[in-house]
Design a protein around this motif. Structure first.
Motif, PDB file in Angstrom:
ATOM      1  N   LEU A 281       0.831  -1.205   0.000  1.00 27.11           N
ATOM      2  CA  LEU A 281       0.000   0.000   0.000  1.00 27.11           C
ATOM      3  C   LEU A 281       0.867   1.256   0.000  1.00 27.11           C
ATOM      4  O   LEU A 281       0.383   2.346   0.309  1.00 27.11           O
ATOM      5  N   GLU A 282       2.125   1.107  -0.356  1.00 28.63           N
ATOM      6  CA  GLU A 282       3.087   2.207  -0.260  1.00 28.63           C
ATOM      7  C   GLU A 282       2.621   3.425  -1.061  1.00 28.63           C
ATOM      8  O   GLU A 282       2.322   3.325  -2.256  1.00 28.63           O
ATOM      9  N   GLY A 283       2.550   4.545  -0.370  1.00 27.30           N
ATOM     10  CA  GLY A 283       2.171   5.793  -1.008  1.00 27.30           C
ATOM     11  C   GLY A 283       0.689   5.974  -1.239  1.00 27.30           C
ATOM     12  O   GLY A 283       0.254   7.021  -1.724  1.00 27.30           O
ATOM     13  N   SER A 284      -0.129   4.989  -0.863  1.00 31.91           N
ATOM     14  CA  SER A 284      -1.571   5.064  -1.140  1.00 31.91           C
ATOM     15  C   SER A 284      -2.312   5.933  -0.134  1.00 31.91           C
ATOM     16  O   SER A 284      -3.374   6.471  -0.441  1.00 31.91           O
ATOM     17  N   GLY A 285      -1.790   6.013   1.082  1.00 34.10           N
ATOM     18  CA  GLY A 285      -2.507   6.710   2.144  1.00 34.10           C
ATOM     19  C   GLY A 285      -3.633   5.891   2.743  1.00 34.10           C
ATOM     20  O   GLY A 285      -4.385   6.393   3.583  1.00 34.10           O
ATOM     21  N   LEU A 286      -3.763   4.627   2.331  1.00 37.68           N
ATOM     22  CA  LEU A 286      -4.820   3.769   2.862  1.00 37.68           C
ATOM     23  C   LEU A 286      -4.450   3.287   4.263  1.00 37.68           C
ATOM     24  O   LEU A 286      -3.316   2.904   4.535  1.00 37.68           O
ATOM     25  N   HIS A 287      -5.448   3.302   5.144  1.00 39.35           N
ATOM     26  CA  HIS A 287      -5.259   2.844   6.516  1.00 39.35           C
ATOM     27  C   HIS A 287      -6.379   1.866   6.873  1.00 39.35           C
ATOM     28  O   HIS A 287      -7.491   1.964   6.359  1.00 39.35           O
ATOM     29  N   TYR A 288      -6.066   0.951   7.748  1.00 43.47           N
ATOM     30  CA  TYR A 288      -7.065  -0.021   8.190  1.00 43.47           C
ATOM     31  C   TYR A 288      -6.814  -0.382   9.636  1.00 43.47           C
ATOM     32  O   TYR A 288      -5.751  -0.100  10.209  1.00 43.47           O
ATOM     33  N   GLN A 289      -7.822  -1.021  10.248  1.00 42.77           N
ATOM     34  CA  GLN A 289      -7.726  -1.501  11.616  1.00 42.77           C
ATOM     35  C   GLN A 289      -7.968  -3.008  11.628  1.00 42.77           C
ATOM     36  O   GLN A 289      -8.639  -3.545  10.737  1.00 42.77           O
ATOM     37  N   PRO A 290      -7.424  -3.712  12.634  1.00 45.15           N
ATOM     38  CA  PRO A 290      -7.750  -5.137  12.754  1.00 45.15           C
ATOM     39  C   PRO A 290      -9.260  -5.334  12.784  1.00 45.15           C
ATOM     40  O   PRO A 290      -9.975  -4.643  13.499  1.00 45.15           O
ATOM     41  N   GLY A 291      -9.718  -6.270  12.003  1.00 41.17           N
ATOM     42  CA  GLY A 291     -11.157  -6.512  11.881  1.00 41.17           C
ATOM     43  C   GLY A 291     -11.721  -6.025  10.569  1.00 41.17           C
ATOM     44  O   GLY A 291     -12.792  -6.456  10.151  1.00 41.17           O
ATOM     45  N   ASP A 292     -11.011  -5.105   9.903  1.00 38.23           N
ATOM     46  CA  ASP A 292     -11.472  -4.594   8.615  1.00 38.23           C
ATOM     47  C   ASP A 292     -11.269  -5.633   7.519  1.00 38.23           C
ATOM     48  O   ASP A 292     -10.577  -6.649   7.708  1.00 38.23           O
ATOM     49  N   ALA A 293     -11.864  -5.364   6.356  1.00 40.92           N
ATOM     50  CA  ALA A 293     -11.746  -6.272   5.214  1.00 40.92           C
ATOM     51  C   ALA A 293     -11.063  -5.568   4.051  1.00 40.92           C
ATOM     52  O   ALA A 293     -11.127  -4.345   3.919  1.00 40.92           O
ATOM     53  N   LEU A 294     -10.418  -6.365   3.225  1.00 39.90           N
ATOM     54  CA  LEU A 294      -9.837  -5.859   1.985  1.00 39.90           C
ATOM     55  C   LEU A 294     -10.772  -6.229   0.843  1.00 39.90           C
ATOM     56  O   LEU A 294     -11.075  -7.405   0.631  1.00 39.90           O
ATOM     57  N   GLY A 295     -11.252  -5.220   0.127  1.00 43.64           N
ATOM     58  CA  GLY A 295     -12.068  -5.467  -1.052  1.00 43.64           C
ATOM     59  C   GLY A 295     -11.177  -5.628  -2.272  1.00 43.64           C
ATOM     60  O   GLY A 295     -10.244  -4.846  -2.467  1.00 43.64           O
ATOM     61  N   VAL A 296     -11.441  -6.638  -3.073  1.00 50.57           N
ATOM     62  CA  VAL A 296     -10.652  -6.925  -4.270  1.00 50.57           C
ATOM     63  C   VAL A 296     -11.589  -7.042  -5.464  1.00 50.57           C
ATOM     64  O   VAL A 296     -12.578  -7.784  -5.418  1.00 50.57           O
ATOM     65  N   TRP A 297     -11.290  -6.300  -6.513  1.00 51.22           N
ATOM     66  CA  TRP A 297     -12.055  -6.411  -7.757  1.00 51.22           C
ATOM     67  C   TRP A 297     -11.385  -7.464  -8.645  1.00 51.22           C
ATOM     68  O   TRP A 297     -10.312  -7.222  -9.185  1.00 51.22           O
ATOM     69  N   PRO A 298     -12.002  -8.631  -8.806  1.00 52.56           N
ATOM     70  CA  PRO A 298     -11.362  -9.686  -9.604  1.00 52.56           C
ATOM     71  C   PRO A 298     -11.604  -9.508 -11.100  1.00 52.56           C
ATOM     72  O   PRO A 298     -12.486  -8.759 -11.528  1.00 52.56           O
ATOM     73  N   THR A 299     -10.798 -10.197 -11.879  1.00 50.93           N
ATOM     74  CA  THR A 299     -11.009 -10.328 -13.322  1.00 50.93           C
ATOM     75  C   THR A 299     -11.338 -11.783 -13.601  1.00 50.93           C
ATOM     76  O   THR A 299     -10.686 -12.688 -13.074  1.00 50.93           O
ATOM     77  N   GLN A 300     -12.360 -12.022 -14.418  1.00 51.45           N
ATOM     78  CA  GLN A 300     -12.748 -13.397 -14.730  1.00 51.45           C
ATOM     79  C   GLN A 300     -11.665 -14.069 -15.574  1.00 51.45           C
ATOM     80  O   GLN A 300     -10.964 -13.432 -16.356  1.00 51.45           O
ATOM     81  N   SER A 301     -11.558 -15.371 -15.393  1.00 50.03           N
ATOM     82  CA  SER A 301     -10.581 -16.148 -16.144  1.00 50.03           C
ATOM     83  C   SER A 301     -10.866 -16.073 -17.646  1.00 50.03           C
ATOM     84  O   SER A 301     -12.008 -16.271 -18.079  1.00 50.03           O
ATOM     85  N   PRO A 302      -9.835 -15.794 -18.480  1.00 48.45           N
ATOM     86  CA  PRO A 302     -10.029 -15.806 -19.939  1.00 48.45           C
ATOM     87  C   PRO A 302     -10.578 -17.143 -20.429  1.00 48.45           C
ATOM     88  O   PRO A 302     -11.357 -17.188 -21.394  1.00 48.45           O
ATOM     89  N   THR A 303     -10.173 -18.239 -19.771  1.00 49.54           N
ATOM     90  CA  THR A 303     -10.676 -19.565 -20.157  1.00 49.54           C
ATOM     91  C   THR A 303     -12.186 -19.637 -20.004  1.00 49.54           C
ATOM     92  O   THR A 303     -12.902 -20.144 -20.892  1.00 49.54           O
ATOM     93  N   LEU A 304     -12.695 -19.126 -18.890  1.00 45.26           N
ATOM     94  CA  LEU A 304     -14.133 -19.169 -18.639  1.00 45.26           C
ATOM     95  C   LEU A 304     -14.873 -18.240 -19.602  1.00 45.26           C
ATOM     96  O   LEU A 304     -15.961 -18.586 -20.103  1.00 45.26           O
ATOM     97  N   VAL A 305     -14.325 -17.079 -19.867  1.00 40.97           N
ATOM     98  CA  VAL A 305     -14.951 -16.152 -20.822  1.00 40.97           C
ATOM     99  C   VAL A 305     -15.095 -16.830 -22.181  1.00 40.97           C
ATOM    100  O   VAL A 305     -16.166 -16.763 -22.822  1.00 40.97           O
ATOM    101  N   GLN A 306     -14.055 -17.518 -22.618  1.00 39.22           N
ATOM    102  CA  GLN A 306     -14.108 -18.197 -23.912  1.00 39.22           C
ATOM    103  C   GLN A 306     -15.123 -19.330 -23.905  1.00 39.22           C
ATOM    104  O   GLN A 306     -15.815 -19.561 -24.913  1.00 39.22           O
ATOM    105  N   ARG A 307     -15.238 -20.034 -22.793  1.00 42.76           N
ATOM    106  CA  ARG A 307     -16.238 -21.109 -22.726  1.00 42.76           C
ATOM    107  C   ARG A 307     -17.650 -20.568 -22.898  1.00 42.76           C
ATOM    108  O   ARG A 307     -18.480 -21.161 -23.600  1.00 42.76           O
TER     109      ARG A 307
END
Length: 618
Positions: A281-307
């Motif tokens: 998180l270097e330089g982001s200015g993001l702060h958190y406390q124990p108990g918080d969650a990290l939100g992650v925006w995933p990308t779908q697998s190219p294999t699944l998209v092709q299927r």
């Protein structure tokens, strides 16, 4: 308890006891809560200067005081109940917009709402999520008391109340937005006037919440009188704007965090693939406390998209306009749409488009169990192959649920790791008809190589916090990856020099291959950072043993810790484990506390309402 220096108290215009109460009040509050409290206090001070009677005057209500009381009755109250933070975020944003319009508003978390105020309210908006626990739906932990009061016999008649409800939920569960629906119907039963049609928001919350909030704001503008502006007659009064504190990075504008470590932390013989992932998180200015969650925006697998494209004979380069965006179909599927989570609305759309009577039958109320099984065991590709239908690119994008971020309990204390954040991720992977299936978020994160960039944001979890009083004992129950936040808890308690004892219950299939963070826990025991470490490895003996059994085995000591003021935390699987642990608590209170089963269940509920029993379950 934080102690206030006597020299400071000597110059304060209040008693030592009230000053200490104020100091205790702010402990553990985050920035938005402190900001709101500051504004509340400043406003109270301003009212006191303009309307408080002199000390020698009679204490009867003056015309100014009566007017003030009337104004309070005409304010808008927003009550929210949130399990993962979405309802809180929406409620805070709406409250900020109402106040920016100059209208009187207060926002209250459901567990802080005085139910005796309900019969005095005239305008009420409720923003509440539905928390699924196995086959049942529950209110969020912070709204249990509010929900039980409202649906119980003590709830008053509310003919004076105008209200609106925004319900949040997950359409992959059968009883979609059930808690919000029950509250909406119950308020109407109590004689309140529904002035906004209830909106049911899926995990892509803003798609439904944003238009509902706009309508709610317009309604408030039409029916509430603006607050009188601050004037020069109230010198020094500064009422801070009620608004959430926004960092530079957010859910809508995630930070691209570099992957520093992606390490498998199970042995070679494990049936699982669990990763310890460290992000910068270097330089982001993001702060958190124990108990918080990290939100992650995933990308779908190219294999699944092709299927998906091949199954439907669609061209990924086809441009699709949906809302205000135009993207190639393959981009919609990779970055904007859910492909691994099925929802009831998509099943309904597929049944109608393909004319599939069997799917239509599953949507009937009497077949809810069969529908739930379908949603839990099938993914999009399975349905598209089993129930063919003619789809065009635009119709497919419109029918699929928008992609939602995945939330992971943070496994580090920023006090120790500085500008990093750690998470513990189990890869969700299985085979169906000889073909690999996976969970979108875990597949994306576990496959992220060191040096890759991952879009992330911090989601605060106020209901899952360490006690502000470091002398309090803490009991933590975290089987599997549910142990993640307790790694952060222990790190933080070590950093703070907390004197309260820490007790961890951990479980997984096998000691030799599935003892997550084993070296760290054993070192913590050696150093005294863990007073007790009790483990349950379910498959290491003929009879399966789980964490709830370990709790019962140590029931007498668990009971004594809780009687002495310990806080109790649970993280992990909501479908079975969380309920089993709660039943174990009830049994402990019965066996070692001498309570009847009914009184023991009530005692556990009291722990929840007091915030001494906190759950982060999924």
């Amino acid at each position: 308890m934080t102690q206030i220096a006597g020299a400071v108290l000597d110059v304060l215009p209040i008693s030592r006891e009230k000053a200490q109460t104020a100091a205790d009040l702010v402990q553990g509050l985050d920035s938005p809560a402190l900001e709101w409290l500051a504004g509340f206090m400043a406003g109270a001070a301003a009212r006191g200067r303009t309307s408080a009677p002199r000390a020698s005057a009679p204490q009867a209500a003056t015309p100014v005081a009566v007017a003030a009381a009337s104004a309070v009755q005409q304010q808008l109250t927003i009550v929210y109940g949130s399990q993962t933070g979405n309802a809180k975020r929406v409620a805070e944003k709406l409250a900020g917009e109402v106040q920016a319009a100059g209208l009187p508003v207060r926002i209250v978390r459901a567990d802080a709402y005085r139910t005796t105020d309900l019969k005095k309210e005239t305008f009420l908006y409720v923003v509440i999520s539905t928390h699924s626990e196995g086959d049942a739906v529950e209110p969020p932990d912070d709204a249990r008391g509010f929900y039980e009061f409202l649906t119980g016999k003590r709830a008053p008649r509310l003919p004076q109340l105008s209200y609106g409800v925004l319900a949040l939920g997950d359409s992959s569960y059968v009883d979609f937005c059930g808690i919000g629906r029950h509250i909406d119907e119950r308020l109407a039963e109590l004689g309140a006037q529904r002035v906004l049609t209830r909106a049911d928001a899926d995990v892509d919350v803003d798609y439904v919440a944003a238009p509902w909030a706009r309508e709610a704001l317009e309604h408030a503008k039409k029916h509430l009188a603006p607050q009188p502006p601050q004037t020069a007659s109230t010198p020094g009064a500064e009422v801070l704007t009620l608004r959430p504190a926004h960092a530079s990075w957010s859910r809508e504008r995630p930070y691209l965090a570099e992957v520093l470590v992606n390490q498998r932390i199970v042995g070679s013989g494990s049936e699982k693939d669990v990763r310890h992932i460290e992000l910068s998180l270097e330089g982001s200015g993001l702060h958190y406390q124990p108990g918080d969650a990290l939100g992650v925006w995933p990308t779908q697998s190219p294999t699944l998209v092709q299927r998906v494209l091949q199954t439907l004979s669609l061209d990924g380069d086809t441009p699709v306009t949906h809302g205000s965006d135009t993207l190639p179909l393959s981009e919609w599927l990779a970055h904007r749409r859910e492909l691994t989570v099925l929802t009831r609305p998509f099943v309904a759309a597929l049944a109608e488009r393909g004319g599939h009577d069997a799917l239509q039958a599953l949507l009937q109320p009497e077949n809810s169990a069969e529908l739930a099984k379908l949603l839990n065991t099938h993914q999009l590709i399975d349905l598209l192959r089993a129930w063919p239908a003619a789809w065009d690119a635009a119709a497919l994008v419109a029918a699929l649920r928008p992609l939602a971020p995945r939330m992971y309990s943070i496994a580090s204390s920023q006090a120790q790791v500085d500008e990093e954040v750690h998470v513990t991720v189990a890869l969700v992977r299985f085979e169906k008809e000889g073909e690999a299936r996976w969970g979108a978020g875990s597949h994306y994160l576990c496959g992220a190589e060191e040096g890759a960039q991952v879009p992330v944001f911090i989601e605060a979890n106020e209901r899952f916090r360490l006690p502000a009083d470091g002398t309090r004992d803490v009991i933590m129950v975290g089987p599997g990856t549910g142990v993640a936040p307790f790694r952060a808890f222990v790190q933080q308690r070590q950093n703070d020099g907390a004197t309260g004892r820490n007790w961890l219950f951990f479980g997984n299939p096998h000691r030799h291959s599935d003892f997550l963070y084993q070296t760290e826990w054993l070192q913590a025991v050696k150093e005294g950072a863990l007073a007790h470490l009790n483990v349950a490895f379910s498959r290491d003996q003929a009879e399966k043993i789980y964490v709830q059994q370990r709790l019962r085995e140590h029931g007498a000591e668990v009971w004594q810790w809780l009687q002495d003021g310990a806080h109790f935390y649970v993280c992990g699987d909501a479908e079975r484990m969380a309920g089993d642990v709660q039943r174990a608590l009830v049994q402990i209170a019965t066996e070692h506390g001498g309570k009847t089963p009914e009184d023991a269940a009530a005692w556990v509920k009291t722990l929840l309402l007091e915030g001494r029993y906190a759950r982060d379950v999924y």
